[in-house]
Design a protein around this motif. Structure first.
Motif, PDB file in Angstrom:
ATOM      1  N   ALA A 269       0.887  -0.974  -0.187  1.00  0.00           N
ATOM      2  CA  ALA A 269       0.120   0.334   0.245  1.00  0.00           C
ATOM      3  C   ALA A 269       1.478   1.225   0.082  1.00  0.00           C
ATOM      4  O   ALA A 269       0.419   2.084  -0.763  1.00  0.00           O
ATOM      5  N   ARG A 270       1.417   0.972   0.898  1.00  0.00           N
ATOM      6  CA  ARG A 270       2.597   2.303   0.440  1.00  0.00           C
ATOM      7  C   ARG A 270       3.944   2.542  -0.090  1.00  0.00           C
ATOM      8  O   ARG A 270       4.311   3.481  -0.381  1.00  0.00           O
ATOM      9  N   GLY A 271       4.405   1.434  -0.356  1.00  0.00           N
ATOM     10  CA  GLY A 271       5.298   0.988  -1.804  1.00  0.00           C
ATOM     11  C   GLY A 271       4.788   1.848  -2.753  1.00  0.00           C
ATOM     12  O   GLY A 271       5.920   3.053  -3.565  1.00  0.00           O
ATOM     13  N   ALA A 272       3.980   1.492  -3.645  1.00  0.00           N
ATOM     14  CA  ALA A 272       3.499   2.436  -4.560  1.00  0.00           C
ATOM     15  C   ALA A 272       3.223   4.386  -5.256  1.00  0.00           C
ATOM     16  O   ALA A 272       3.615   4.720  -5.606  1.00  0.00           O
ATOM     17  N   ASP A 273       3.250   4.518  -4.000  1.00  0.00           N
ATOM     18  CA  ASP A 273       3.772   6.234  -3.952  1.00  0.00           C
ATOM     19  C   ASP A 273       5.015   6.504  -3.616  1.00  0.00           C
ATOM     20  O   ASP A 273       5.195   7.734  -4.448  1.00  0.00           O
ATOM     21  N   ILE A 274       5.831   5.952  -2.825  1.00  0.00           N
ATOM     22  CA  ILE A 274       7.339   5.717  -2.980  1.00  0.00           C
ATOM     23  C   ILE A 274       7.739   5.518  -4.484  1.00  0.00           C
ATOM     24  O   ILE A 274       8.559   6.290  -5.349  1.00  0.00           O
ATOM     25  N   THR A 275       6.978   4.529  -5.084  1.00  0.00           N
ATOM     26  CA  THR A 275       7.659   4.282  -6.820  1.00  0.00           C
ATOM     27  C   THR A 275       7.042   5.546  -7.571  1.00  0.00           C
ATOM     28  O   THR A 275       7.569   5.836  -8.298  1.00  0.00           O
ATOM     29  N   THR A 276       5.923   5.734  -7.109  1.00  0.00           N
ATOM     30  CA  THR A 276       5.206   7.301  -8.285  1.00  0.00           C
ATOM     31  C   THR A 276       6.266   7.874  -8.099  1.00  0.00           C
ATOM     32  O   THR A 276       6.923   9.206  -8.742  1.00  0.00           O
ATOM     33  N   LEU A 277       6.607   8.325  -6.849  1.00  0.00           N
ATOM     34  CA  LEU A 277       7.897   9.812  -6.299  1.00  0.00           C
ATOM     35  C   LEU A 277       8.805   9.450  -7.045  1.00  0.00           C
ATOM     36  O   LEU A 277       9.581  10.501  -7.745  1.00  0.00           O
ATOM     37  N   TRP A 278       9.572   7.959  -7.253  1.00  0.00           N
ATOM     38  CA  TRP A 278      10.544   7.394  -7.506  1.00  0.00           C
ATOM     39  C   TRP A 278      11.144   8.208  -9.156  1.00  0.00           C
ATOM     40  O   TRP A 278      11.485   8.556  -9.569  1.00  0.00           O
ATOM     41  N   TRP A 279       9.846   7.894  -9.707  1.00  0.00           N
ATOM     42  CA  TRP A 279       9.591   8.002 -11.064  1.00  0.00           C
ATOM     43  C   TRP A 279       9.151   9.014 -11.118  1.00  0.00           C
ATOM     44  O   TRP A 279       9.825  10.486 -12.477  1.00  0.00           O
ATOM     45  N   LEU A 280       8.139  10.229 -10.798  1.00  0.00           N
ATOM     46  CA  LEU A 280       8.330  11.871 -11.090  1.00  0.00           C
ATOM     47  C   LEU A 280      10.169  12.079 -11.091  1.00  0.00           C
ATOM     48  O   LEU A 280      10.585  12.951 -12.057  1.00  0.00           O
ATOM     49  N   MET A 281      10.882  12.193  -9.599  1.00  0.00           N
ATOM     50  CA  MET A 281      11.753  13.019 -10.235  1.00  0.00           C
ATOM     51  C   MET A 281      13.100  11.688 -10.886  1.00  0.00           C
ATOM     52  O   MET A 281      13.830  13.023 -11.790  1.00  0.00           O
TER      53      MET A 281
ATOM     54  N   ALA B  10       1.314  11.671   3.354  1.00  0.00           N
ATOM     55  CA  ALA B  10       0.643  10.643   3.261  1.00  0.00           C
ATOM     56  C   ALA B  10       1.028   9.341   3.507  1.00  0.00           C
ATOM     57  O   ALA B  10      -0.584   8.308   4.291  1.00  0.00           O
ATOM     58  N   GLU B  11       1.964   9.126   3.681  1.00  0.00           N
ATOM     59  CA  GLU B  11       2.119   7.717   5.097  1.00  0.00           C
ATOM     60  C   GLU B  11       2.240   7.593   5.496  1.00  0.00           C
ATOM     61  O   GLU B  11       1.533   6.612   6.632  1.00  0.00           O
ATOM     62  N   ALA B  12       2.087   8.650   6.749  1.00  0.00           N
ATOM     63  CA  ALA B  12       2.440   9.152   8.014  1.00  0.00           C
ATOM     64  C   ALA B  12       0.695   8.807   8.625  1.00  0.00           C
ATOM     65  O   ALA B  12       0.671   9.017   9.486  1.00  0.00           O
ATOM     66  N   GLY B  13       0.505   9.391   7.230  1.00  0.00           N
ATOM     67  CA  GLY B  13      -1.437   9.308   7.868  1.00  0.00           C
ATOM     68  C   GLY B  13      -2.082   7.839   7.498  1.00  0.00           C
ATOM     69  O   GLY B  13      -3.007   7.855   8.341  1.00  0.00           O
ATOM     70  N   VAL B  14      -1.013   6.827   7.713  1.00  0.00           N
ATOM     71  CA  VAL B  14      -1.648   5.009   7.465  1.00  0.00           C
ATOM     72  C   VAL B  14      -1.637   4.767   8.493  1.00  0.00           C
ATOM     73  O   VAL B  14      -0.856   4.597   8.586  1.00  0.00           O
ATOM     74  N   HIS B  15      -2.773   4.734   9.117  1.00  0.00           N
ATOM     75  CA  HIS B  15      -3.200   4.470  10.265  1.00  0.00           C
ATOM     76  C   HIS B  15      -4.605   3.157  10.509  1.00  0.00           C
ATOM     77  O   HIS B  15      -5.525   4.229  11.186  1.00  0.00           O
ATOM     78  N   ASP B  16      -4.480   2.548   9.667  1.00  0.00           N
ATOM     79  CA  ASP B  16      -5.375   1.518  10.340  1.00  0.00           C
ATOM     80  C   ASP B  16      -4.890   0.923  10.499  1.00  0.00           C
ATOM     81  O   ASP B  16      -4.655  -0.667  10.303  1.00  0.00           O
ATOM     82  N   PRO B  17      -5.585   1.040  12.459  1.00  0.00           N
ATOM     83  CA  PRO B  17      -5.109  -0.737  13.136  1.00  0.00           C
ATOM     84  C   PRO B  17      -4.462  -1.732  12.884  1.00  0.00           C
ATOM     85  O   PRO B  17      -3.984  -2.572  12.642  1.00  0.00           O
ATOM     86  N   GLY B  18      -6.119  -2.369  12.339  1.00  0.00           N
ATOM     87  CA  GLY B  18      -6.397  -3.890  12.067  1.00  0.00           C
ATOM     88  C   GLY B  18      -5.958  -4.381  13.522  1.00  0.00           C
ATOM     89  O   GLY B  18      -5.787  -4.046  14.206  1.00  0.00           O
ATOM     90  N   PRO B  19      -6.652  -5.963  13.611  1.00  0.00           N
ATOM     91  CA  PRO B  19      -6.485  -6.793  15.018  1.00  0.00           C
ATOM     92  C   PRO B  19      -4.783  -7.046  14.709  1.00  0.00           C
ATOM     93  O   PRO B  19      -4.955  -7.594  16.003  1.00  0.00           O
ATOM     94  N   ILE B  20      -4.311  -7.173  14.264  1.00  0.00           N
ATOM     95  CA  ILE B  20      -2.947  -8.048  14.022  1.00  0.00           C
ATOM     96  C   ILE B  20      -1.873  -6.762  14.535  1.00  0.00           C
ATOM     97  O   ILE B  20      -1.841  -5.668  13.868  1.00  0.00           O
ATOM     98  N   THR B  21      -1.060  -7.128  15.779  1.00  0.00           N
ATOM     99  CA  THR B  21      -0.623  -6.307  16.071  1.00  0.00           C
ATOM    100  C   THR B  21       1.151  -6.924  16.338  1.00  0.00           C
ATOM    101  O   THR B  21       1.356  -7.743  17.030  1.00  0.00           O
ATOM    102  N   ILE B  22       2.126  -6.336  15.538  1.00  0.00           N
ATOM    103  CA  ILE B  22       3.279  -6.906  15.459  1.00  0.00           C
ATOM    104  C   ILE B  22       4.417  -6.302  15.619  1.00  0.00           C
ATOM    105  O   ILE B  22       4.919  -5.501  15.488  1.00  0.00           O
ATOM    106  N   LYS B  23       5.029  -7.222  16.712  1.00  0.00           N
ATOM    107  CA  LYS B  23       6.130  -6.321  17.449  1.00  0.00           C
ATOM    108  C   LYS B  23       7.836  -7.318  16.785  1.00  0.00           C
ATOM    109  O   LYS B  23       7.031  -8.350  16.491  1.00  0.00           O
ATOM    110  N   VAL B  24       8.245  -6.006  16.202  1.00  0.00           N
ATOM    111  CA  VAL B  24       8.997  -6.026  14.946  1.00  0.00           C
ATOM    112  C   VAL B  24      10.357  -6.510  16.012  1.00  0.00           C
ATOM    113  O   VAL B  24      11.075  -4.957  16.095  1.00  0.00           O
TER     114      VAL B  24
END
Ligand code: CUA
Length: 331
Positions: free
Chosen positions: A33-45, A110-124
């Protein structure tokens, strides 16, 4: 002659660079979901930089060919020289840089605003040199293989127990630092079913390059099935050989560092091995998980991955055969 030589050198360097990319995950082939925005930015630059490069090259060629037919001391102010410098050297670059910068800011917000916690929280948790994935509410603790439901957001709480690592899945998400004493919370979503390679992206010592992990994005129902199977304790040994192998494990130093749920082994220095046999690799991506590789790893992992925390184990012959038979039951 010199020109031919330099072309050959650049050609060789270019093909080495390109061939080193073959087989590596490309951030331009985004599954997240987030990688797509970064790919768009990469191609623009990329396209802005490419256009600037082409225009400058054309101007340079034009200037050098024109200079031959001009007097030795040209008048710099003739033919609008000053305004060309003003526009080409200041105004247009300023517009481009401000434009790109605002697009970068927009992507970051936009990236910082992605906050859909969902039921699964994983500590990495980054360790030197492997990754621990702790499904906090589900009481599942695994290593080097992050399972997630495809198309659903999960929350990652990223930290480290020793030095700074960086959690990076090029095709799904940008890098996030894993910092001791701090938790970086991010939403994470793989859009496609499949397995993606992740790696540590912050130099963290001798085995930094051998700190890979897999992101296994499964259809949600399959993921739930995986989660339930991981919640179970390790299967009870069925044969005498497996039983003997369990005794080897429980009677050795293994128990001080590793957990196998359902037994007395409850160490938490190294990876939880309750469902070890279901994982694809050992040593954080360094070897495929086969009995032969495992035997080599147990006997002397220092010769495979020097500097890792596991000491050589003095287990051989029949005892090793029994131990391997037992380890293979840990599905
Ligand atoms: Cu951990 Cu580099």
């Amino acid at each position: 002659m010199r020109r031919a030589a330099s072309i050959a050198v650049f050609g060789a360097a270019g093909s080495v660079l390109l061939s080193s990319c073959a087989g590596s995950p490309s951030l331009l082939d985004s599954h997240g979901a987030r990688g797509a925005d970064i790919t768009t930015l990469w191609w623009l630059m990329f396209w802005i930089a490419a256009a600037v490069c082409v225009i400058i090259t054309i101007l340079l060629i034009w200037a050098t060919t024109r200079a031959r037919s001009r007097p030795a001391e040209p008048d710099l102010h003739a033919a609008g020289g000053t305004s060309l410098v003003l526009w080409g050297g200041a105004i247009i670059p300023a517009i481009l840089l401000v434009g790109v910068f605002s697009f970068v800011l927009k992507t970051m917000v936009a990236e910082a605003g992605v906050h859909d916690p969902g039921p699964i929280t994983i500590k990495v948790i980054g360790h030197r040199w492997w990754w621990e994935f702790d499904y906090m509410k589900q009481h599942v603790d695994t290593a080097n293989e992050l399972h997630v439901p495809a198309g659903r957001a999960v929350t990652l709480k990223i930290t480290s127990v020793d030095v700074i690592h960086s959690f990076w899945v090029p095709q799904i998400q940008e890098k996030t630092d894993a910092i001791p004493g701090r938790i970086n919370t991010v939403a994470f979503q793989a859009n496609k079913v499949g397995t993606n390679l992740g790696e540590c992206a912050e130099y963290c010592g001798m085995q930094h390059a051998n700190m890979d992990f897999l992101v296994v994005a499964q259809p949600p129902a399959e993921f739930q099935h995986w989660l339930r199977s991981q919640q179970k304790p390790a299967p009870v040994p069925k044969t005498a050989l497996q039983e003997a192998g369990q005794q080897v494990f429980l009677g050795s130093a293994c128990v001080y560092c590793h957990t196998i749920k359902g037994t007395n082994a409850s160490g938490n220095v190294g990876p939880d091995l309750t469902h070890f046999a279901g994982r694809k690799s050992i040593g954080a991506g360094i070897l495929p998980n086969t009995p032969g590789n495992l035997a080599g790893w147990i006997a002397n992992s220092q010769s495979i991955k020097p500097g890792n925390a596991m000491p050589p184990m003095d287990i051989s012959g029949n005892k090793m055969q029994a131990l391997l038979a037992y380890m293979e039951t840990l599905k």
